[in-house]
Scaffold this motif. Structure first.
Motif, PDB file in Angstrom:
ATOM      1  N   LYS A   1       0.831  -1.207   0.000  1.00  0.00           N
ATOM      2  CA  LYS A   1       0.000   0.000   0.000  1.00  0.00           C
ATOM      3  C   LYS A   1       0.864   1.255   0.000  1.00  0.00           C
ATOM      4  O   LYS A   1       0.570   2.229  -0.702  1.00  0.00           O
ATOM      5  CB  LYS A   1      -0.926  -0.012   1.213  1.00  0.00           C
ATOM      6  N   GLU A   2       1.926   1.245   0.808  1.00  0.00           N
ATOM      7  CA  GLU A   2       2.829   2.392   0.874  1.00  0.00           C
ATOM      8  C   GLU A   2       3.524   2.618  -0.474  1.00  0.00           C
ATOM      9  O   GLU A   2       3.682   3.750  -0.925  1.00  0.00           O
ATOM     10  CB  GLU A   2       3.871   2.177   1.972  1.00  0.00           C
ATOM     11  N   ILE A   3       3.962   1.523  -1.099  1.00  0.00           N
ATOM     12  CA  ILE A   3       4.611   1.632  -2.415  1.00  0.00           C
ATOM     13  C   ILE A   3       3.628   2.181  -3.442  1.00  0.00           C
ATOM     14  O   ILE A   3       3.969   3.064  -4.247  1.00  0.00           O
ATOM     15  CB  ILE A   3       5.147   0.257  -2.860  1.00  0.00           C
ATOM     16  N   LYS A   4       2.403   1.681  -3.417  1.00  0.00           N
ATOM     17  CA  LYS A   4       1.376   2.141  -4.347  1.00  0.00           C
ATOM     18  C   LYS A   4       1.090   3.623  -4.151  1.00  0.00           C
ATOM     19  O   LYS A   4       0.923   4.383  -5.119  1.00  0.00           O
ATOM     20  CB  LYS A   4       0.094   1.330  -4.148  1.00  0.00           C
ATOM     21  N   ASP A   5       1.072   4.053  -2.882  1.00  0.00           N
ATOM     22  CA  ASP A   5       0.819   5.466  -2.577  1.00  0.00           C
ATOM     23  C   ASP A   5       1.932   6.346  -3.129  1.00  0.00           C
ATOM     24  O   ASP A   5       1.677   7.398  -3.723  1.00  0.00           O
ATOM     25  CB  ASP A   5       0.699   5.649  -1.065  1.00  0.00           C
ATOM     26  N   LEU A   6       3.181   5.916  -2.963  1.00  0.00           N
ATOM     27  CA  LEU A   6       4.312   6.684  -3.481  1.00  0.00           C
ATOM     28  C   LEU A   6       4.297   6.740  -5.003  1.00  0.00           C
ATOM     29  O   LEU A   6       4.596   7.779  -5.601  1.00  0.00           O
ATOM     30  CB  LEU A   6       5.623   6.073  -2.992  1.00  0.00           C
ATOM     31  N   LEU A   7       3.935   5.633  -5.632  1.00  0.00           N
ATOM     32  CA  LEU A   7       3.860   5.610  -7.091  1.00  0.00           C
ATOM     33  C   LEU A   7       2.775   6.546  -7.613  1.00  0.00           C
ATOM     34  O   LEU A   7       2.930   7.180  -8.661  1.00  0.00           O
ATOM     35  CB  LEU A   7       3.598   4.181  -7.585  1.00  0.00           C
ATOM     36  N   SER A   8       1.690   6.658  -6.861  1.00  0.00           N
ATOM     37  CA  SER A   8       0.604   7.552  -7.279  1.00  0.00           C
ATOM     38  C   SER A   8       1.001   9.021  -7.158  1.00  0.00           C
ATOM     39  O   SER A   8       0.393   9.891  -7.778  1.00  0.00           O
ATOM     40  CB  SER A   8      -0.654   7.293  -6.433  1.00  0.00           C
ATOM     41  N   ARG A   9       2.037   9.299  -6.337  1.00  0.00           N
ATOM     42  CA  ARG A   9       2.513  10.671  -6.133  1.00  0.00           C
ATOM     43  C   ARG A   9       3.770  10.963  -6.955  1.00  0.00           C
ATOM     44  O   ARG A   9       4.444  11.956  -6.723  1.00  0.00           O
ATOM     45  CB  ARG A   9       2.829  10.899  -4.656  1.00  0.00           C
ATOM     46  N   LYS A  10       4.072  10.101  -7.892  1.00  0.00           N
ATOM     47  CA  LYS A  10       5.348  10.168  -8.606  1.00  0.00           C
ATOM     48  C   LYS A  10       5.621  11.537  -9.198  1.00  0.00           C
ATOM     49  O   LYS A  10       6.714  12.097  -9.044  1.00  0.00           O
ATOM     50  CB  LYS A  10       5.380   9.115  -9.712  1.00  0.00           C
ATOM     51  N   ALA A  11       4.647  12.128  -9.896  1.00  0.00           N
ATOM     52  CA  ALA A  11       4.849  13.426 -10.544  1.00  0.00           C
ATOM     53  C   ALA A  11       5.169  14.508  -9.516  1.00  0.00           C
ATOM     54  O   ALA A  11       6.106  15.307  -9.697  1.00  0.00           O
ATOM     55  CB  ALA A  11       3.617  13.803 -11.355  1.00  0.00           C
ATOM     56  N   LYS A  12       4.398  14.542  -8.420  1.00  0.00           N
ATOM     57  CA  LYS A  12       4.608  15.561  -7.382  1.00  0.00           C
ATOM     58  C   LYS A  12       5.956  15.377  -6.694  1.00  0.00           C
ATOM     59  O   LYS A  12       6.662  16.352  -6.419  1.00  0.00           O
ATOM     60  CB  LYS A  12       3.473  15.501  -6.362  1.00  0.00           C
ATOM     61  N   ILE A  13       6.301  14.105  -6.406  1.00  0.00           N
ATOM     62  CA  ILE A  13       7.564  13.852  -5.719  1.00  0.00           C
ATOM     63  C   ILE A  13       8.757  14.183  -6.609  1.00  0.00           C
ATOM     64  O   ILE A  13       9.742  14.779  -6.161  1.00  0.00           O
ATOM     65  CB  ILE A  13       7.635  12.380  -5.250  1.00  0.00           C
ATOM     66  N   ASN A  14       8.663  13.829  -7.877  1.00  0.00           N
ATOM     67  CA  ASN A  14       9.752  14.156  -8.806  1.00  0.00           C
ATOM     68  C   ASN A  14       9.950  15.663  -8.912  1.00  0.00           C
ATOM     69  O   ASN A  14      11.079  16.154  -9.009  1.00  0.00           O
ATOM     70  CB  ASN A  14       9.475  13.560 -10.185  1.00  0.00           C
TER      71      ASN A  14
END
Length: 322
Positions: free
Chosen positions: A179-192
């Motif tokens: 779930k944590e990995i999925k959450d980070l992947l969903s935020r990929k654009a913002k995090i990048n």
């Protein structure tokens, strides 16, 4: 004509065989399939306890974490905390597996001793059809073992229960990790975009080995919420941000004492200031009182118990920068 004495050994053997059959049927984590000889009640139990490939799944998740860690600014402490919890649960399940193997062998030994020393009691034969949870708590079985061995049999009951609980916990932690990995992947654009905003800086010489960004954060936090008893930053050999000069620990107590009163208030103030000024200062995450606030996935979240005041950040505020 057979005498009662001549009948006893054969009955004792039936009791021993029954116990050995149960011992062999006890389910173990890592068993590929239930034993074909296992009774129906045990077959369902074994099917649950069969190893679903947890270690392999965990290894796959670890590879994803390693990749994300490189892409998302390094040291995904929030994610790695869940990783740590999953790893700890898997280890516990494996340790219990070994304990259960040893306990199962003990039951077989006790059964053999029973055959050699005691006579027939047909009630023991019920074990081949019983559910482990019902069986091991049944006083009838214990009565067929010597008093000093009864505790060992009761221990097997606890091992069975503990093993099931450890497996469930490990699977729950891996679900949380996914779930944590999925959450980070969903935020990929913002995090990048966030990572791109803060160009990586090199460790320095003459400033204690910390980066210019971390030096600015250290001085600012010290000015706004200090003074602190001590501030610790670089830690040579640390694989995370302390080793690269991108983290400092703002101690609010010394000697590993739990922060209370004014010390806790100072820690609260430092953590709150760091979070509210994270964007301007390039702060990546804050850890305080066994909680983490990661700017890449905002919000306070409880962390796993690491076993001590300092390890759980109850005596200092940890601040990492990009």
């Amino acid at each position: 004509m057979e005498t009662p004495a001549s009948v006893r050994p054969r009955g004792g053997r039936r009791a021993a065989v029954a116990l050995v059959a149960f011992a062999a049927a006890l389910p173990l984590v890592g068993t590929a399939t239930p034993s074909a000889a296992a009774p129906p009640a045990l077959a369902a139990y074994n099917a649950y306890a069969a190893d679903p490939g947890d270690s392999k799944k965990f290894a796959q998740l670890n590879r994803q974490i390693e990749k994300l860690d490189k892409e998302y600014g390094g040291d995904l402490a929030k994610l790695k905390d869940v990783q740590y919890a999953a790893e700890k649960s898997l280890k516990k399940a494996k340790d219990l597996q070994q304990d259960l193997i040893e306990a199962r062998d003990l039951v077989a030994q006790l059964a053999a001793t029973q055959y050699m020393m005691n006579g027939e009691d047909p009630t023991v034969t019920f074990v081949t059809d019983a559910n482990p949870s019902d069986l091991l708590s049944n006083a009838t079985l214990v009565s067929h073992l010597s008093q000093n061995k009864a505790a060992k049999v009761a221990q097997i009951q606890k091992l069975v229960n503990d093993q099931l609980q450890a497996r469930k916990q490990a699977q729950a932690k891996m679900t949380e990790l996914k779930k944590e990995i999925k959450d980070l992947l969903s935020r990929k654009a913002k995090i990048n975009a966030l990572v791109k905003q803060y160009k990586p800086e090199s460790p320095s010489i003459g400033m204690g080995g910390i980066t210019p960004r971390m030096l600015k954060v250290k001085n600012t936090i010290d000015l706004e919420t200090g003074p602190f008893p001590v501030i610790g930053c670089t830690r040579p050999g640390d694989p995370q941000d302390h080793g690269s000069g991108r983290a400092c620990d703002f101690m609010v107590t010394t000697g590993g004492a739990m922060a209370t009163g004014s010390a806790q208030a100072q820690g609260d103030q430092a953590a709150e200031y760091a979070i509210s000024h994270a964007s301007a200062l390039g702060i990546k995450y804050v850890i305080w009182r066994q909680r983490i606030y990661d700017m890449r996935s905002p919000g306070w979240r409880m962390m796993e118990n690491r076993g001590g005041t300092t390890a759980n950040h109850y005596d200092h505020v940890h601040i990492s920068v990009f």
